[in-house]
Design a protein around this motif. Structure first.
Motif, PDB file in Angstrom:
ATOM      1  N   UNK A   1      61.021  34.777 -45.604  1.00 47.23           N
ATOM      2  CA  UNK A   1      62.088  35.821 -45.519  1.00 47.23           C
ATOM      3  C   UNK A   1      62.366  36.430 -44.152  1.00 47.23           C
ATOM      4  N   UNK A   2      63.535  36.330 -43.765  1.00 46.92           N
ATOM      5  CA  UNK A   2      63.824  36.623 -42.527  1.00 46.92           C
ATOM      6  C   UNK A   2      64.344  38.064 -42.432  1.00 46.92           C
ATOM      7  N   UNK A   3      63.815  38.978 -41.504  1.00 41.64           N
ATOM      8  CA  UNK A   3      64.281  40.368 -41.195  1.00 41.64           C
ATOM      9  C   UNK A   3      64.628  41.134 -42.365  1.00 41.64           C
ATOM     10  N   UNK A   4      63.481  41.402 -43.502  1.00 38.17           N
ATOM     11  CA  UNK A   4      63.851  42.143 -44.634  1.00 38.17           C
ATOM     12  C   UNK A   4      64.458  43.489 -44.419  1.00 38.17           C
ATOM     13  N   UNK A   5      65.052  43.903 -45.376  1.00 37.47           N
ATOM     14  CA  UNK A   5      65.660  45.327 -45.356  1.00 37.47           C
ATOM     15  C   UNK A   5      64.831  46.189 -45.362  1.00 37.47           C
ATOM     16  N   UNK A   6      64.905  47.455 -45.035  1.00 32.75           N
ATOM     17  CA  UNK A   6      64.170  48.588 -44.926  1.00 32.75           C
ATOM     18  C   UNK A   6      63.546  48.794 -46.516  1.00 32.75           C
ATOM     19  N   UNK A   7      64.363  48.616 -47.569  1.00 35.45           N
ATOM     20  CA  UNK A   7      64.017  48.856 -48.935  1.00 35.45           C
ATOM     21  C   UNK A   7      63.461  47.670 -49.651  1.00 35.45           C
ATOM     22  N   UNK A   8      63.222  46.575 -48.972  1.00 35.49           N
ATOM     23  CA  UNK A   8      62.739  45.455 -49.540  1.00 35.49           C
ATOM     24  C   UNK A   8      61.046  45.555 -49.872  1.00 35.49           C
TER      25      UNK A   8
END
Length: 476
Positions: A366-373
């Motif tokens: 997963x590339x650069x997951x969002x802060x809520x992931x």
């Protein structure tokens, strides 16, 4: 080693098998078949095991270092002579690959021999005192019976290490085996018994999950138990620590990890990609030292991504299977969460890798997951990792340290001075250069910081965890 894999695995107390009316089914995840059963302990058997350990401790604590060393060396020889049985048990119960099972055997033998070699290094000191005509002594003495709670994911080596370290310094052990691999753990206890282990030195209990809380608290609360070693998830570790605090018992803990790999511009990119891929998927990612985060410098990011995709597409076989449908589902849910939040999937995804009946997932990045992931800082325990691109050493270190965990970190670079600076700034119990993240050595201190636990294992560090220092003075 005379073992019947298909029989019911007993408890083991006072060097005798104990069969209970309640049993646990053990399921091989890769085939969904119940392969055998195990006797399940209640608080009655737990109390019996603790009392037995205390009785054995009275004499074992005074044995010579050569007696203890000879026992561990005999167990190491026993492992080597019965490697095929140990490998078969691990594969049957945990659905791991033969390579992972064999690695566990070889590492366990190395740990046993190193711990045996370190026994005579446990020595006291003679400190100066300010009081006239007074001689001081500081003795190192075994803390007492130890409760070792071992996991299933490196079923042989992690249990062997803790048990051997405690026994080496004169402690006795109650071994709470995993209900997922009681046969494998039973073979450890059997190896000690067949190597001349006296009655009560090593007692084994296991139980079903519905009884785990009661049995565990019974053991921790027992007056005989003086320390707890726990290896497992942070979630369960908090519960163990809460119970231990209630009874004022010290705890040695190695918990989960969110291990980062930092790839600098001067790295051997081909080798770094290969080791990152293998570090992420080995044993289906079910290792606390797994590569969970990859942080790469932007100047080499595109080249590294290409190499990493090629690697991940070729490592499905070594990934093996999940130990259970529940473990697989957790890893799958973390990837699905990232997908639903719109995170870029570089390779893999939520689809299953079901060839050969495996309970498995496709290797995923997963590339650069969002802060809520969830994957941002939740241990997946699956064959996956997240990838980040940064522009400076400072940014790389800050990102690596932005985690509740602090178990293991790796840096890929040819610049030793640059690495040494980063190694001192990284908030991890171990930091390696140019290595797979799944690395430990019998001669090197091992343990976590922050949410990855506390205390140290391996070599003399591990032996020191199970002794207490006593100050004695002679006046006159």
């Amino acid at each position: 080693m005379t073992s019947n894999i298909s029989s019911t695995v007993p408890l083991w107390i006072d060097n005798k098998p104990i069969h209970t009316q309640t049993t646990i089914p053990v399921t091989q995840a890769s085939t969904s078949k119940t392969i055998h059963h195990a006797s399940s302990a209640s608080s009655t058997e737990a109390t019996q095991a603790a009392a037995s350990s205390f009785s054995a401790f009275k004499s074992w604590r005074s044995t010579s270092h050569t007696t203890r060393r000879n026992l561990l060396q005999s167990v190491a020889t026993h492992y080597a002579d019965n490697a095929s049985t140990l490998i078969a048990a691990q594969i049957a119960e945990t659905s791991c690959t033969e390579a992972w099972a064999r690695t566990n055997v070889n590492l366990s033998i190395s740990y046993l021999n190193e711990i045996a070699a370190q026994i005579s290094s446990v020595t006291g000191v003679i400190p100066p005192t300010e009081k006239p005509s007074t001689q001081g002594f500081v003795f190192k003495e075994p803390i007492g019976p130890v409760l070792c709670i071992a996991p299933w994911n490196a079923a042989l080596v992690l249990a062997t290490r803790g048990i051997a370290s405690a026994i080496a310094v004169g402690c006795t052990v109650v071994f709470k085996a995993s209900e997922l691999c009681p046969q494998t753990h039973g073979l450890i206890t059997q190896a000690f018994a067949e190597s001349g282990c006296p009655d009560g030195l090593l007692n084994q209990v296991q139980c079903g999950r519905k009884d785990a809380a009661e049995v565990t608290e019974t053991l921790i609360a027992h007056d005989a138990i003086r320390k707890i070693e726990f290896i497992g998830s942070a979630e369960v570790g908090k519960k163990i620590m809460g119970i231990a605090a209630k009874y004022l018992k010290p705890v040695l803990m190695e918990l989960g990890g969110k291990c980062p790999v930092i790839v600098l511009e001067d790295a051997d990119l081909e080798e770094a990609a290969k080791q990152c891929g293998m570090g992420a998927v080995l044993n289906h990612g079910q290792i606390c030292f797994s590569t969970e985060r990859i942080i790469v410098m932007e100047g080499v990011a595109e080249r590294f991504k290409t190499l990493l995709v090629e690697t991940m597409k070729g490592v499905e076989g070594p990934a093996g299977s999940a130990v259970s449908e529940g473990i697989k589902k957790h890893a799958e849910d973390v990837i699905r969460d990232a997908h639903e939040k719109g995170d870029e999937i570089l390779v893999g995804g939520v689809e299953a890798a079901s060839s050969g009946g495996r309970v498995a997932l496709k290797p995923t990045i997963i590339v650069n997951p969002s802060p809520s992931s969830r994957i941002l800082d939740e241990e997946t325990f699956g064959p996956s990792a997240s990838l980040y691109v940064v522009s400076s050493d400072e940014e790389a270190v800050a990102l690596a340290n932005r985690s509740a965990y602090g178990l293991n970190a790796t840096v890929w670079t040819r610049d030793m001075a640059r690495f040494m600076k980063m190694s001192r700034e990284l908030e991890y119990g171990q930091v390696h250069a140019n290595s797979i993240s799944v690395y430990t050595s019998p001669t090197g201190s091992q343990g976590g910081v922050k949410g990855s636990g506390f205390g140290r294992q391996n070599g003399q560090w591990g032996l020191d965890e199970f002794v207490v220092e006593k100050f004695v003075t002679w006046c006159g």
